[in-house]
Design a protein around this motif. Structure first.
Motif, PDB file in Angstrom:
ATOM      1  N   TRP A 104      -2.130  -5.760   6.670  1.00  0.00           N
ATOM      2  CA  TRP A 104      -2.290  -5.982   5.131  1.00  0.00           C
ATOM      3  C   TRP A 104      -3.476  -4.923   4.691  1.00  0.00           C
ATOM      4  N   ILE A 108      -6.480  -3.845   1.853  1.00  0.00           N
ATOM      5  CA  ILE A 108      -7.472  -4.728   1.102  1.00  0.00           C
ATOM      6  C   ILE A 108      -7.342  -4.076  -0.093  1.00  0.00           C
ATOM      7  N   ASP A 109      -6.658  -4.475  -0.827  1.00  0.00           N
ATOM      8  CA  ASP A 109      -6.079  -3.916  -2.112  1.00  0.00           C
ATOM      9  C   ASP A 109      -6.525  -4.799  -3.435  1.00  0.00           C
ATOM     10  N   CYS A 119      -5.283 -13.409   2.786  1.00  0.00           N
ATOM     11  CA  CYS A 119      -6.695 -13.834   3.128  1.00  0.00           C
ATOM     12  C   CYS A 119      -6.764 -15.174   3.571  1.00  0.00           C
ATOM     13  N   SER A 132      -0.387  -8.791   0.744  1.00  0.00           N
ATOM     14  CA  SER A 132      -1.778  -9.104   0.676  1.00  0.00           C
ATOM     15  C   SER A 132      -1.895 -10.423   1.557  1.00  0.00           C
ATOM     16  N   PRO A 150     -10.422 -11.117   3.511  1.00  0.00           N
ATOM     17  CA  PRO A 150      -9.080 -10.584   3.750  1.00  0.00           C
ATOM     18  C   PRO A 150      -8.788 -10.459   4.957  1.00  0.00           C
ATOM     19  N   VAL A 194      -6.525  -8.696  -3.624  1.00  0.00           N
ATOM     20  CA  VAL A 194      -7.253  -9.375  -2.715  1.00  0.00           C
ATOM     21  C   VAL A 194      -8.899  -9.251  -3.499  1.00  0.00           C
ATOM     22  N   TRP A 232      -1.409 -15.867   0.656  1.00  0.00           N
ATOM     23  CA  TRP A 232      -0.863 -14.502   0.821  1.00  0.00           C
ATOM     24  C   TRP A 232      -0.369 -14.173  -0.595  1.00  0.00           C
TER      25      TRP A 232
END
Length: 279
Positions: free
Chosen positions: A253, A255-256, A227, A225, A237, A259, A177
């Motif tokens: 979260w 997907i930024d 994953c 975020s 993600p 990530v 994270w």
């Protein structure tokens, strides 16, 4: 070293791997005969055998396996057991290990790379056993029972907590994270599997280890975020999390950029084509 491939159906009923889970396994992504993260897989197998107290195959012997794969992408599964012998739980000295292997055709899931996945919190709690922590040993009943908790294909994975409700891993993947400007993954000194991709990402400075006492469940659920990842599937993600009663928990979260950048780093190591934006 006694070895047998998937074309030989004979497994000794006295094999301690079958009887007691007394052994280890590796799952290696092989592309056109070339194994990915091979040094890390061989090193983990050697470390695990040393911890269990028997010999791993010689590196030269292992190096001959991936080249037997058909063209395309396959998973090479290697199972190393202590072999047969001993009386009851008492292991034989010296051991005569056996190694089994097979190639399994594999296709990654790029839609999960792109769109992310939904996960759930498992009811099962991982037992703390430092003597086995990190090992990819053959006794995986905790994972089997946890994966048995849901049948909904919309849920890609289950998050496993320890008995103090601290996140450790998923049933078949490692967990990370993003908060405080960096990626965190739980330490695995009491339970959990030390993934090969996890180790490389830590060594490259892309992941930091969160001490167990500093990683309660709310820290994961309230992170920026999140994953999942392993050395076969790559990085997925996480976009939402449910509890064991199929209700949403706080963790949702985007997907930024963080990530995508970690995903790009992971997939570069694995030779996966990755064209999603990183910013």
């Amino acid at each position: 070293m006694t070895g047998t491939d998937s074309g030989d159906p004979m497994v000794a009923v006295t094999d301690r791997g079958l009887a007691y889970g007394d052994g280890l396994f590796e799952t290696v992504l092989v592309r056109d005969g070339v194994p990915l993260l091979w040094n890390e897989h061989c090193a983990r197998l050697s470390r695990g055998a040393g911890r269990l107290g028997f010999e791993a195959p010689a590196r030269e012997w292992l190096d001959a396996l991936p080249g037997q794969a058909p063209q395309g992408e396959h998973v090479l599964k290697i199972m190393l057991t202590r072999g047969s012998g001993g009386r009851g739980y008492r292991p034989p000295i010296p051991a005569e290990p056996r190694c089994y292997w097979q190639f399994i055709p594999f296709k990654p899931m790029p839609e999960r790379w792109e769109k992310g996945v939904s996960v759930r919190l498992c009811r099962l709690r991982l037992a703390r056993q430092p003597a086995l922590a990190g090992l990819k040993h053959l006794n995986r009943l905790e994972n089997v029972l946890a994966r048995q908790e849901w049948q909904d294909d919309a849920i890609a994975e289950g998050i496993l907590l320890n008995d103090r409700d601290q996140p450790i891993e998923a049933t078949a993947m490692n967990l990370a994270w993003f908060d405080q400007g960096q990626w965190w993954t739980p330490e695995l000194t009491e339970c959990g599997v030390e993934g090969t991709l996890r180790r490389v990402l830590i060594d490259k400075g892309l992941l930091s280890i969160a001490k167990t006492e500093d990683a309660p469940l709310p820290r994961f659920l309230n992170s920026q975020s999140a994953c999942l990842f392993n050395s076969v599937q790559g990085l997925w993600p996480i976009v939402e999390c449910f509890d064991s009663g199929h209700q949403h928990v706080p963790g949702q979260w985007p997907i930024d950029g963080p990530v995508r950048r970690l995903q790009d780093g992971a997939h570069t190591l694995m030779g996966y084509q990755f064209n999603f934006p990183t910013s």
